[in-house]
Design an enzyme around this catalytic site. Sequence first.
Site, short mmCIF file in Angstrom:
data_model
loop_
_atom_site.label_atom_id
_atom_site.label_comp_id
_atom_site.label_asym_id
_atom_site.label_seq_id
_atom_site.Cartn_x
_atom_site.Cartn_y
_atom_site.Cartn_z
N HIS A 180 1.10 -26.88 11.10
CA HIS A 180 2.43 -27.48 11.29
C HIS A 180 2.38 -28.83 12.01
CE1 HIS A 180 3.53 -23.57 10.02
NE2 HIS A 180 3.64 -22.99 11.19
N ASP A 228 -2.45 -21.23 15.67
CA ASP A 228 -1.17 -20.84 15.09
C ASP A 228 -0.36 -22.06 14.65
OD1 ASP A 228 0.85 -19.02 14.39
OD2 ASP A 228 1.85 -19.21 16.32
N LYS A 281 -0.38 -19.06 5.71
CA LYS A 281 -1.27 -19.44 6.78
C LYS A 281 -1.60 -18.21 7.63
CE LYS A 281 0.48 -21.01 10.75
NZ LYS A 281 1.10 -19.97 11.55
N ARG A 297 0.79 -1.22 0.00
CA ARG A 297 0.00 0.00 0.00
C ARG A 297 0.83 1.28 0.00
NH1 ARG A 297 -4.01 -2.45 4.33
NH2 ARG A 297 -1.99 -3.25 4.94
C1 BG6 Z 1 4.76 -19.78 12.45
C2 BG6 Z 1 4.00 -19.35 13.67
O1 BG6 Z 1 3.88 -20.31 11.49
O2 BG6 Z 1 5.71 -20.77 12.82
C3 BG6 Z 1 4.96 -18.83 14.73
O3 BG6 Z 1 3.08 -18.33 13.32
C4 BG6 Z 1 6.02 -19.85 15.03
O4 BG6 Z 1 4.26 -18.50 15.92
C5 BG6 Z 1 6.69 -20.32 13.74
O5 BG6 Z 1 6.99 -19.26 15.89
C6 BG6 Z 1 7.65 -21.45 13.98
O6 BG6 Z 1 8.37 -21.69 12.82
P1 BG6 Z 1 9.92 -22.01 12.84
O7 BG6 Z 1 10.27 -22.25 11.43
O8 BG6 Z 1 10.59 -20.81 13.45
O9 BG6 Z 1 10.06 -23.21 13.70
#
Ligand code: BG6
Length: 509
Positions: A263, A258, A171, A59
Amino acid sequence: MAQDIEHSVTPHGEQAPSSTMVIFGAGGDLTKRLLMPALYNLARTGLLPAQFALVGVDRVEMGDAQFRSHVEAAIRAFAADKHYSQAIDEANLQRLLNAIVYMPLDFAAPASYVALGERLTQLKTSHGVSDNVMFYLAVGSRFFGGIVDQLGAAGLVTETNKQWRRVVVEKPFGHDLESAQALNTQLRHSLSESQIYRMDHFLGKETVQNIMLMRFANGIFEPLWSREHIDHVQITVAETVGVEARAAFYETTGAMRDMVPNHVFQLLALTAMESPASFDADAVRNEKTKVLDCVHTVNAATDSVRGQYTDGARDGQALKGYTSEAGVAPGSETETYLALKLGIDNWRWAGVPFYLRTGKAMNKRQSEIVIQFKRPPLSLFRNTATEGLTPNALVIKLQPDEGAMLSFGAKIPGPKIEIGQVHMDFHYKDYFQNAPSTGYETLIYDCMIGDATLFQRSDSVMAGWRIVQPVQQYWAAGGAPLAHYAAGSAGPQEAQDLLQASGREWREL
Ligand code: BG6
Protein backbone atom coordinates in the site's frame (compact mmCIF):
# COMPACT_ATOMS: atom_id res chain seq x y z
CA MET A 1 6.05 -21.53 -18.28
CA ALA A 2 2.65 -20.57 -19.69
CA GLN A 3 2.36 -18.98 -23.10
CA ASP A 4 1.42 -15.28 -23.16
CA ILE A 5 -1.79 -14.75 -25.14
CA GLU A 6 -3.05 -11.20 -25.73
CA HIS A 7 -6.77 -10.63 -25.21
CA SER A 8 -8.40 -7.36 -26.10
CA VAL A 9 -9.45 -5.03 -23.29
CA THR A 10 -13.18 -4.27 -23.12
CA PRO A 11 -13.67 -0.49 -23.09
CA HIS A 12 -14.26 0.91 -19.58
CA GLY A 13 -17.87 1.47 -18.69
CA GLU A 14 -19.17 -1.34 -20.91
CA GLN A 15 -20.61 -4.49 -19.43
CA ALA A 16 -17.84 -7.01 -18.74
CA PRO A 17 -17.65 -10.03 -21.06
CA SER A 18 -19.36 -13.27 -20.13
CA SER A 19 -17.31 -15.14 -17.53
CA THR A 20 -17.28 -17.31 -14.45
CA MET A 21 -15.64 -16.23 -11.22
CA VAL A 22 -14.33 -18.89 -8.86
CA ILE A 23 -13.68 -17.65 -5.33
CA PHE A 24 -11.32 -19.76 -3.23
CA GLY A 25 -12.02 -18.89 0.40
CA ALA A 26 -15.73 -18.37 -0.26
CA GLY A 27 -16.49 -18.83 3.45
CA GLY A 28 -14.03 -16.18 4.56
CA ASP A 29 -14.36 -12.65 5.79
CA LEU A 30 -13.07 -10.96 2.65
CA THR A 31 -15.70 -12.70 0.54
CA LYS A 32 -18.45 -11.77 2.95
CA ARG A 33 -17.54 -8.17 3.67
CA LEU A 34 -16.08 -6.99 0.41
CA LEU A 35 -16.25 -9.33 -2.59
CA MET A 36 -19.96 -10.15 -2.47
CA PRO A 37 -21.07 -6.56 -1.81
CA ALA A 38 -18.75 -5.44 -4.63
CA LEU A 39 -20.29 -7.99 -7.02
CA TYR A 40 -23.74 -6.83 -5.98
CA ASN A 41 -22.72 -3.22 -6.74
CA LEU A 42 -21.43 -4.33 -10.15
CA ALA A 43 -24.76 -6.07 -10.82
CA ARG A 44 -26.64 -2.95 -9.68
CA THR A 45 -24.67 -0.68 -11.99
CA GLY A 46 -25.00 -2.97 -15.01
CA LEU A 47 -21.30 -3.82 -15.27
CA LEU A 48 -21.53 -7.46 -14.25
CA PRO A 49 -21.79 -9.68 -17.35
CA ALA A 50 -25.33 -10.66 -18.34
CA GLN A 51 -24.01 -14.24 -18.66
CA PHE A 52 -22.22 -14.71 -15.38
CA ALA A 53 -21.67 -17.55 -12.91
CA LEU A 54 -19.92 -17.60 -9.57
CA VAL A 55 -18.51 -20.72 -7.95
CA GLY A 56 -17.75 -20.35 -4.26
CA VAL A 57 -15.21 -22.93 -3.15
CA ASP A 58 -14.00 -23.67 0.35
CA ARG A 59 -13.24 -26.58 2.60
CA VAL A 60 -16.56 -26.77 4.47
CA GLU A 61 -19.41 -28.95 3.20
CA MET A 62 -22.36 -26.88 2.09
CA GLY A 63 -24.98 -26.92 -0.66
CA ASP A 64 -25.72 -24.22 -3.24
CA ALA A 65 -28.86 -23.03 -1.44
CA GLN A 66 -27.12 -22.71 1.91
CA PHE A 67 -24.24 -20.76 0.42
CA ARG A 68 -26.62 -18.45 -1.44
CA SER A 69 -28.46 -17.69 1.77
CA HIS A 70 -25.12 -16.80 3.47
CA VAL A 71 -24.32 -14.50 0.58
CA GLU A 72 -27.73 -12.89 0.68
CA ALA A 73 -27.44 -12.31 4.43
CA ALA A 74 -23.98 -10.78 3.96
CA ILE A 75 -25.14 -8.39 1.25
CA ARG A 76 -28.19 -7.36 3.27
CA ALA A 77 -26.08 -6.88 6.41
CA PHE A 78 -23.48 -4.77 4.67
CA ALA A 79 -26.07 -2.77 2.77
CA ALA A 80 -26.45 -0.81 6.00
CA ASP A 81 -22.75 -0.06 5.99
CA LYS A 82 -21.59 3.38 4.90
CA HIS A 83 -20.17 1.88 1.72
CA TYR A 84 -23.43 0.71 0.23
CA SER A 85 -26.79 2.16 -0.62
CA GLN A 86 -29.47 1.46 1.95
CA ALA A 87 -32.16 0.22 -0.39
CA ILE A 88 -31.36 -3.16 -1.86
CA ASP A 89 -32.15 -3.50 -5.52
CA GLU A 90 -33.99 -6.83 -5.22
CA ALA A 91 -33.96 -7.69 -8.92
CA ASN A 92 -30.21 -7.35 -9.19
CA LEU A 93 -29.63 -9.12 -5.90
CA GLN A 94 -31.69 -12.06 -7.19
CA ARG A 95 -29.83 -12.04 -10.48
CA LEU A 96 -26.54 -12.28 -8.62
CA LEU A 97 -27.82 -15.00 -6.26
CA ASN A 98 -29.09 -17.06 -9.20
CA ALA A 99 -25.59 -17.00 -10.65
CA ILE A 100 -24.03 -18.51 -7.52
CA VAL A 101 -23.15 -22.14 -6.86
CA TYR A 102 -20.94 -23.71 -4.20
CA MET A 103 -18.42 -26.56 -4.19
CA PRO A 104 -16.65 -28.01 -1.17
CA LEU A 105 -13.04 -28.44 -2.22
CA ASP A 106 -9.89 -29.82 -0.64
CA PHE A 107 -7.28 -27.30 -1.82
CA ALA A 108 -4.59 -29.99 -1.87
CA ALA A 109 -6.47 -32.80 -3.65
CA PRO A 110 -6.00 -33.14 -7.43
CA ALA A 111 -9.42 -34.86 -7.72
CA SER A 112 -11.09 -31.69 -6.41
CA TYR A 113 -9.74 -29.72 -9.35
CA VAL A 114 -10.96 -32.31 -11.83
CA ALA A 115 -14.40 -31.93 -10.25
CA LEU A 116 -14.07 -28.14 -10.44
CA GLY A 117 -13.30 -28.41 -14.15
CA GLU A 118 -16.44 -30.52 -14.64
CA ARG A 119 -18.52 -27.97 -12.74
CA LEU A 120 -17.17 -25.19 -14.94
CA THR A 121 -18.20 -27.15 -18.03
CA GLN A 122 -21.72 -27.71 -16.64
CA LEU A 123 -22.11 -23.98 -16.00
CA LYS A 124 -21.70 -23.31 -19.70
CA THR A 125 -25.00 -25.14 -20.24
CA SER A 126 -26.85 -24.19 -17.07
CA HIS A 127 -25.84 -20.50 -17.02
CA GLY A 128 -24.89 -19.91 -20.65
CA VAL A 129 -21.46 -18.60 -19.69
CA SER A 130 -18.40 -18.47 -21.93
CA ASP A 131 -15.10 -20.23 -21.23
CA ASN A 132 -13.56 -17.16 -19.54
CA VAL A 133 -12.73 -17.82 -15.90
CA MET A 134 -11.35 -15.65 -13.12
CA PHE A 135 -9.95 -17.54 -10.12
CA TYR A 136 -9.89 -15.27 -7.08
CA LEU A 137 -7.62 -16.51 -4.27
CA ALA A 138 -9.19 -15.01 -1.15
CA VAL A 139 -7.24 -17.42 1.05
CA GLY A 140 -4.17 -17.27 3.29
CA SER A 141 -1.00 -16.59 1.31
CA ARG A 142 0.40 -20.03 2.19
CA PHE A 143 -2.16 -21.56 -0.17
CA PHE A 144 -1.44 -19.41 -3.25
CA GLY A 145 1.34 -21.53 -4.77
CA GLY A 146 -0.34 -24.90 -4.14
CA ILE A 147 -3.70 -23.83 -5.58
CA VAL A 148 -2.11 -22.43 -8.73
CA ASP A 149 -0.05 -25.63 -9.17
CA GLN A 150 -3.25 -27.66 -8.96
CA LEU A 151 -5.12 -25.37 -11.35
CA GLY A 152 -2.23 -25.73 -13.77
CA ALA A 153 -2.04 -29.52 -13.43
CA ALA A 154 -5.79 -29.83 -14.05
CA GLY A 155 -5.49 -27.70 -17.19
CA LEU A 156 -7.84 -25.05 -15.78
CA VAL A 157 -5.61 -22.06 -16.52
CA THR A 158 -4.78 -22.85 -20.12
CA GLU A 159 -5.74 -19.93 -22.34
CA THR A 160 -6.66 -19.88 -26.00
CA ASN A 161 -7.39 -16.96 -28.28
CA LYS A 162 -11.06 -17.44 -27.46
CA GLN A 163 -10.89 -17.82 -23.68
CA TRP A 164 -9.01 -16.11 -20.91
CA ARG A 165 -8.09 -17.59 -17.57
CA ARG A 166 -6.94 -15.12 -14.88
CA VAL A 167 -5.86 -15.54 -11.30
CA VAL A 168 -6.28 -12.80 -8.72
CA VAL A 169 -3.83 -13.13 -5.84
CA GLU A 170 -4.51 -11.24 -2.65
CA LYS A 171 -1.71 -9.77 -0.56
CA PRO A 172 0.72 -10.45 1.04
CA PHE A 173 2.77 -11.59 -1.95
CA GLY A 174 5.60 -13.27 -0.04
CA HIS A 175 7.01 -12.11 3.29
CA ASP A 176 10.37 -10.90 1.99
CA LEU A 177 12.23 -10.61 -1.30
CA GLU A 178 13.31 -14.24 -1.42
CA SER A 179 9.89 -15.71 -0.66
CA ALA A 180 8.19 -13.31 -3.09
CA GLN A 181 10.59 -14.40 -5.84
CA ALA A 182 10.00 -18.06 -5.00
CA LEU A 183 6.22 -17.60 -5.09
CA ASN A 184 6.48 -15.77 -8.38
CA THR A 185 8.53 -18.55 -9.91
CA GLN A 186 5.99 -21.07 -8.70
CA LEU A 187 3.05 -19.13 -10.19
CA ARG A 188 4.90 -18.67 -13.48
CA HIS A 189 5.14 -22.46 -13.92
CA SER A 190 1.41 -22.45 -14.67
CA LEU A 191 0.62 -18.84 -15.56
CA SER A 192 1.98 -16.13 -17.82
CA GLU A 193 2.54 -12.70 -16.24
CA SER A 194 -0.51 -11.34 -18.06
CA GLN A 195 -2.71 -13.92 -16.30
CA ILE A 196 -1.64 -12.87 -12.79
CA TYR A 197 -3.56 -10.03 -11.14
CA ARG A 198 -1.75 -9.15 -7.90
CA MET A 199 -4.18 -7.32 -5.73
CA ASP A 200 -3.50 -4.15 -3.77
CA HIS A 201 -6.87 -2.88 -2.65
CA PHE A 202 -5.49 0.65 -2.11
CA LEU A 203 -5.44 0.97 -5.90
CA GLY A 204 -9.20 0.47 -5.93
CA LYS A 205 -9.68 3.61 -3.85
CA GLU A 206 -10.91 6.60 -5.84
CA THR A 207 -8.63 9.00 -4.02
CA VAL A 208 -5.57 6.85 -4.75
CA GLN A 209 -6.43 6.69 -8.45
CA ASN A 210 -6.95 10.44 -8.30
CA ILE A 211 -3.26 11.03 -7.46
CA MET A 212 -2.42 10.35 -11.12
CA LEU A 213 -5.26 12.53 -12.34
CA MET A 214 -4.30 15.40 -10.07
CA ARG A 215 -0.78 15.27 -11.35
CA PHE A 216 -1.30 14.59 -15.02
CA ALA A 217 -4.70 16.11 -15.81
CA ASN A 218 -3.77 19.56 -14.48
CA GLY A 219 -1.26 22.07 -15.72
CA ILE A 220 -0.42 23.77 -12.44
CA PHE A 221 1.06 21.01 -10.30
CA GLU A 222 3.56 19.25 -12.51
CA PRO A 223 5.88 22.23 -13.12
CA LEU A 224 6.31 22.47 -9.33
CA TRP A 225 6.64 18.71 -8.80
CA SER A 226 10.38 18.37 -8.31
CA ARG A 227 13.42 19.09 -6.16
CA GLU A 228 13.38 22.71 -7.43
CA HIS A 229 10.25 23.50 -5.45
CA ILE A 230 9.53 20.64 -3.07
CA ASP A 231 11.26 20.46 0.31
CA HIS A 232 10.01 17.03 1.29
CA VAL A 233 7.07 14.63 1.02
CA GLN A 234 5.20 12.92 3.85
CA ILE A 235 3.06 9.82 3.36
CA THR A 236 0.88 8.82 6.29
CA VAL A 237 -1.41 5.83 6.66
CA ALA A 238 -2.64 6.06 10.25
CA GLU A 239 -5.27 3.71 11.59
CA THR A 240 -7.26 3.76 14.82
CA VAL A 241 -7.93 0.01 14.75
CA GLY A 242 -5.59 -2.20 16.72
CA VAL A 243 -4.80 -5.80 15.85
CA GLU A 244 -8.44 -6.84 16.51
CA ALA A 245 -9.04 -10.55 15.89
CA ARG A 246 -6.08 -10.89 13.50
CA ALA A 247 -3.27 -11.64 15.95
CA ALA A 248 -2.44 -14.98 14.32
CA PHE A 249 -1.77 -13.17 11.03
CA TYR A 250 -0.32 -9.97 12.46
CA GLU A 251 2.14 -11.52 14.91
CA THR A 252 4.21 -12.93 12.05
CA THR A 253 3.50 -10.06 9.68
CA GLY A 254 3.83 -6.74 11.52
CA ALA A 255 3.28 -3.25 10.13
CA MET A 256 6.15 -3.35 7.65
CA ARG A 257 5.06 -6.44 5.70
CA ASP A 258 1.38 -5.66 6.12
CA MET A 259 1.45 -2.12 4.76
CA VAL A 260 4.71 -0.92 3.26
CA PRO A 261 5.92 -2.91 0.22
CA ASN A 262 2.34 -2.84 -1.03
CA HIS A 263 0.00 0.00 0.00
CA VAL A 264 2.50 2.64 1.11
CA PHE A 265 4.85 2.07 -1.82
CA GLN A 266 1.97 2.29 -4.26
CA LEU A 267 1.26 5.74 -2.85
CA LEU A 268 4.94 6.61 -3.09
CA ALA A 269 5.15 5.40 -6.70
CA LEU A 270 2.05 7.31 -7.80
CA THR A 271 3.36 10.47 -6.15
CA ALA A 272 6.90 10.28 -7.48
CA MET A 273 6.69 8.52 -10.87
CA GLU A 274 7.31 10.23 -14.21
CA SER A 275 4.35 10.76 -16.51
CA PRO A 276 3.60 7.53 -18.39
CA ALA A 277 3.52 7.45 -22.19
CA SER A 278 -0.18 6.51 -21.92
CA PHE A 279 -2.58 5.12 -19.35
CA ASP A 280 -2.07 1.58 -20.62
CA ALA A 281 -1.35 -0.99 -17.95
CA ASP A 282 2.26 -1.50 -18.93
CA ALA A 283 3.06 2.16 -19.51
CA VAL A 284 1.83 3.08 -16.02
CA ARG A 285 3.43 0.09 -14.35
CA ASN A 286 6.77 0.71 -16.08
CA GLU A 287 6.93 4.19 -14.54
CA LYS A 288 5.90 2.97 -11.11
CA THR A 289 8.56 0.29 -11.09
CA LYS A 290 11.18 2.67 -12.44
CA VAL A 291 10.76 5.09 -9.59
CA LEU A 292 10.78 2.33 -6.97
CA ASP A 293 14.00 1.08 -8.52
CA CYS A 294 15.48 4.55 -7.91
CA VAL A 295 14.89 4.44 -4.15
CA HIS A 296 18.32 4.33 -2.61
CA THR A 297 19.34 1.83 0.01
CA VAL A 298 17.73 2.79 3.30
CA ASN A 299 20.09 3.35 6.20
CA ALA A 300 18.00 1.42 8.71
CA ALA A 301 20.10 2.55 11.68
CA THR A 302 19.39 6.25 11.17
CA ASP A 303 16.32 6.33 8.95
CA SER A 304 13.89 3.79 10.37
CA VAL A 305 11.75 3.70 13.49
CA ARG A 306 9.75 0.69 14.63
CA GLY A 307 7.11 1.06 17.28
CA GLN A 308 4.52 -0.87 19.23
CA TYR A 309 1.47 0.43 21.09
CA THR A 310 1.15 0.15 24.83
CA ASP A 311 -1.89 0.72 27.07
CA GLY A 312 -3.50 4.04 26.29
CA ALA A 313 -6.81 5.79 25.75
CA ARG A 314 -8.88 7.51 23.09
CA ASP A 315 -11.87 9.77 23.84
CA GLY A 316 -11.75 8.71 27.49
CA GLN A 317 -11.90 5.00 26.58
CA ALA A 318 -9.06 2.83 27.88
CA LEU A 319 -7.24 0.91 25.13
CA LYS A 320 -5.19 -2.24 25.55
CA GLY A 321 -1.53 -2.37 24.65
CA TYR A 322 -0.53 -4.73 21.83
CA THR A 323 0.94 -7.40 24.10
CA SER A 324 -2.33 -7.59 26.07
CA GLU A 325 -4.40 -8.22 22.92
CA ALA A 326 -5.92 -11.71 22.47
CA GLY A 327 -3.57 -14.07 20.67
CA VAL A 328 -0.45 -11.90 21.04
CA ALA A 329 2.59 -13.41 22.76
CA PRO A 330 3.32 -11.59 26.07
CA GLY A 331 6.79 -10.42 25.09
CA SER A 332 5.99 -9.93 21.40
CA GLU A 333 8.40 -7.72 19.48
CA THR A 334 6.11 -7.31 16.45
CA GLU A 335 5.98 -3.73 15.23
CA THR A 336 2.57 -2.07 14.96
CA TYR A 337 4.05 1.22 13.73
CA LEU A 338 6.93 2.32 11.61
CA ALA A 339 8.42 5.43 10.11
CA LEU A 340 11.00 5.55 7.33
CA LYS A 341 13.01 8.20 5.56
CA LEU A 342 13.71 7.39 1.91
CA GLY A 343 15.55 9.13 -0.91
CA ILE A 344 14.94 8.74 -4.63
CA ASP A 345 18.04 8.85 -6.79
CA ASN A 346 16.85 10.49 -9.98
CA TRP A 347 17.03 14.00 -11.42
CA ARG A 348 13.56 14.93 -10.25
CA TRP A 349 13.95 13.93 -6.63
CA ALA A 350 17.66 13.92 -5.67
CA GLY A 351 17.98 15.40 -2.19
CA VAL A 352 14.22 15.43 -1.42
CA PRO A 353 13.42 13.24 1.58
CA PHE A 354 10.26 11.11 1.52
CA TYR A 355 9.02 10.36 5.03
CA LEU A 356 6.60 7.46 5.42
CA ARG A 357 4.69 6.41 8.53
CA THR A 358 1.98 3.90 9.22
CA GLY A 359 0.59 2.52 12.44
CA LYS A 360 -2.27 0.89 14.24
CA ALA A 361 -4.11 2.09 17.38
CA MET A 362 -3.29 5.72 16.67
CA ASN A 363 -5.23 8.81 17.65
CA LYS A 364 -6.84 9.26 14.26
CA ARG A 365 -7.64 7.37 11.06
CA GLN A 366 -5.96 9.52 8.47
CA SER A 367 -4.27 8.63 5.19
CA GLU A 368 -2.70 11.45 3.26
CA ILE A 369 0.20 12.64 1.19
CA VAL A 370 1.74 15.98 2.06
CA ILE A 371 3.77 17.79 -0.57
CA GLN A 372 5.69 20.36 1.43
CA PHE A 373 7.00 23.14 -0.80
CA LYS A 374 10.13 25.19 -0.17
CA ARG A 375 9.96 28.55 1.54
CA PRO A 376 10.29 31.64 -0.64
CA PRO A 377 13.94 32.63 -1.09
CA LEU A 378 13.61 35.88 0.86
CA SER A 379 11.06 37.70 2.91
CA LEU A 380 9.98 41.17 1.84
CA PHE A 381 7.98 41.69 4.96
CA ARG A 382 9.39 43.63 7.86
CA ASN A 383 9.56 41.66 11.08
CA THR A 384 9.03 38.37 9.31
CA ALA A 385 12.14 36.38 8.50
CA THR A 386 11.83 33.76 5.79
CA GLU A 387 12.01 31.09 8.50
CA GLY A 388 8.87 32.70 9.94
CA LEU A 389 6.93 32.09 6.73
CA THR A 390 5.04 28.83 6.87
CA PRO A 391 5.83 26.91 3.69
CA ASN A 392 3.02 26.02 1.30
CA ALA A 393 1.72 22.51 1.44
CA LEU A 394 -0.50 20.48 -0.83
CA VAL A 395 -2.24 17.76 1.12
CA ILE A 396 -3.79 14.92 -0.88
CA LYS A 397 -6.35 13.51 1.51
CA LEU A 398 -7.01 9.85 0.84
CA GLN A 399 -9.26 8.78 3.70
CA PRO A 400 -11.53 9.14 5.55
CA ASP A 401 -11.77 12.83 4.61
CA GLU A 402 -11.40 12.55 0.83
CA GLY A 403 -10.11 15.54 -1.07
CA ALA A 404 -7.15 17.88 -1.33
CA MET A 405 -6.03 21.01 0.44
CA LEU A 406 -3.58 23.74 -0.49
CA SER A 407 -2.27 25.93 2.31
CA PHE A 408 -0.71 29.33 1.78
CA GLY A 409 -0.09 32.60 3.56
CA ALA A 410 -2.43 35.61 3.28
CA LYS A 411 -2.48 39.06 4.79
CA ILE A 412 -4.38 39.30 8.02
CA PRO A 413 -6.68 42.32 7.54
CA GLY A 414 -5.58 45.43 9.43
CA PRO A 415 -2.99 48.20 9.33
CA LYS A 416 -0.10 45.89 10.18
CA ILE A 417 1.54 43.52 7.69
CA GLU A 418 0.85 40.18 9.28
CA ILE A 419 0.63 36.81 7.58
CA GLY A 420 -1.92 34.15 8.43
CA GLN A 421 -2.18 30.60 7.07
CA VAL A 422 -5.26 29.89 4.98
CA HIS A 423 -6.47 26.80 3.17
CA MET A 424 -8.18 26.01 -0.10
CA ASP A 425 -10.00 22.84 0.71
CA PHE A 426 -11.63 20.47 -1.77
CA HIS A 427 -13.91 17.72 -0.48
CA TYR A 428 -15.05 15.00 -2.84
CA LYS A 429 -18.47 14.90 -1.26
CA ASP A 430 -19.10 18.57 -2.15
CA TYR A 431 -18.68 17.93 -5.85
CA PHE A 432 -19.37 14.34 -6.68
CA GLN A 433 -22.13 11.98 -5.69
CA ASN A 434 -20.59 9.26 -3.65
CA ALA A 435 -21.38 6.05 -5.55
CA PRO A 436 -21.67 3.17 -3.10
CA SER A 437 -18.40 1.32 -3.41
CA THR A 438 -16.11 -0.98 -1.48
CA GLY A 439 -13.10 -0.25 -3.70
CA TYR A 440 -13.20 -3.85 -4.95
CA GLU A 441 -15.75 -3.13 -7.70
CA THR A 442 -13.18 -1.44 -9.95
CA LEU A 443 -10.61 -4.15 -9.35
CA ILE A 444 -12.93 -7.11 -10.03
CA TYR A 445 -14.35 -5.35 -13.08
CA ASP A 446 -10.88 -4.44 -14.40
CA CYS A 447 -9.80 -8.07 -14.12
CA MET A 448 -12.92 -9.17 -16.05
CA ILE A 449 -12.27 -6.67 -18.84
CA GLY A 450 -8.52 -7.41 -18.92
CA ASP A 451 -7.13 -4.09 -17.68
CA ALA A 452 -4.23 -4.75 -15.30
CA THR A 453 -3.30 -1.08 -14.69
CA LEU A 454 -4.42 -1.17 -11.07
CA PHE A 455 -2.74 -4.49 -10.28
CA GLN A 456 0.86 -4.98 -9.24
CA ARG A 457 3.26 -6.40 -11.77
CA SER A 458 5.93 -8.75 -10.43
CA ASP A 459 8.79 -6.27 -10.95
CA SER A 460 7.14 -3.64 -8.79
CA VAL A 461 6.38 -6.18 -6.05
CA MET A 462 10.06 -7.20 -6.08
CA ALA A 463 11.19 -3.56 -6.10
CA GLY A 464 9.11 -3.02 -2.96
CA TRP A 465 10.62 -5.98 -1.14
CA ARG A 466 14.11 -4.95 -2.28
CA ILE A 467 13.68 -1.51 -0.64
CA VAL A 468 12.53 -2.90 2.69
CA GLN A 469 15.01 -5.78 2.77
CA PRO A 470 17.90 -3.95 4.51
CA VAL A 471 15.47 -2.62 7.08
CA GLN A 472 13.95 -6.05 7.67
CA GLN A 473 17.43 -7.51 8.08
CA TYR A 474 18.57 -4.78 10.45
CA TRP A 475 15.45 -5.14 12.57
CA ALA A 476 15.67 -8.96 12.57
CA ALA A 477 19.23 -8.69 13.88
CA GLY A 478 17.89 -6.67 16.83
CA GLY A 479 19.26 -3.39 15.47
CA ALA A 480 16.25 -1.23 16.26
CA PRO A 481 14.73 -1.40 19.73
CA LEU A 482 10.95 -1.00 19.78
CA ALA A 483 9.83 2.58 20.31
CA HIS A 484 6.69 2.45 22.42
CA TYR A 485 3.69 4.71 21.97
CA ALA A 486 0.46 4.85 23.90
CA ALA A 487 -2.55 3.47 22.03
CA GLY A 488 -4.62 6.47 20.95
CA SER A 489 -1.55 8.69 20.45
CA ALA A 490 0.11 10.03 17.29
CA GLY A 491 2.95 7.50 17.43
CA PRO A 492 6.33 7.36 19.18
CA GLN A 493 8.57 10.35 19.87
CA GLU A 494 11.32 8.66 17.86
CA ALA A 495 9.25 9.21 14.70
CA GLN A 496 9.05 12.92 15.51
CA ASP A 497 12.81 12.94 16.02
CA LEU A 498 13.30 11.46 12.54
CA LEU A 499 12.03 14.74 11.06
CA GLN A 500 13.12 17.11 13.80
CA ALA A 501 16.73 16.18 13.11
CA SER A 502 16.41 18.29 9.94
CA GLY A 503 14.09 20.96 11.34
CA ARG A 504 10.95 19.40 9.87
CA GLU A 505 7.83 18.03 11.48
CA TRP A 506 4.97 15.69 10.67
CA ARG A 507 1.67 17.26 9.81
CA GLU A 508 -0.49 16.88 12.87
CA LEU A 509 -3.03 14.06 12.84
C1 BG6 B 1 -4.92 -4.33 4.80
C2 BG6 B 1 -4.09 -4.63 6.01
O1 BG6 B 1 -4.24 -4.72 3.64
O2 BG6 B 1 -5.20 -2.94 4.75
C3 BG6 B 1 -4.80 -4.15 7.27
O3 BG6 B 1 -3.85 -6.03 6.10
C4 BG6 B 1 -5.16 -2.69 7.15
O4 BG6 B 1 -3.98 -4.35 8.41
C5 BG6 B 1 -5.93 -2.45 5.86
O5 BG6 B 1 -5.97 -2.34 8.27
C6 BG6 B 1 -6.18 -0.98 5.63
O6 BG6 B 1 -7.05 -0.83 4.55
P1 BG6 B 1 -8.22 0.22 4.56
O7 BG6 B 1 -8.85 0.10 3.24
O8 BG6 B 1 -9.12 -0.13 5.71
O9 BG6 B 1 -7.56 1.54 4.77
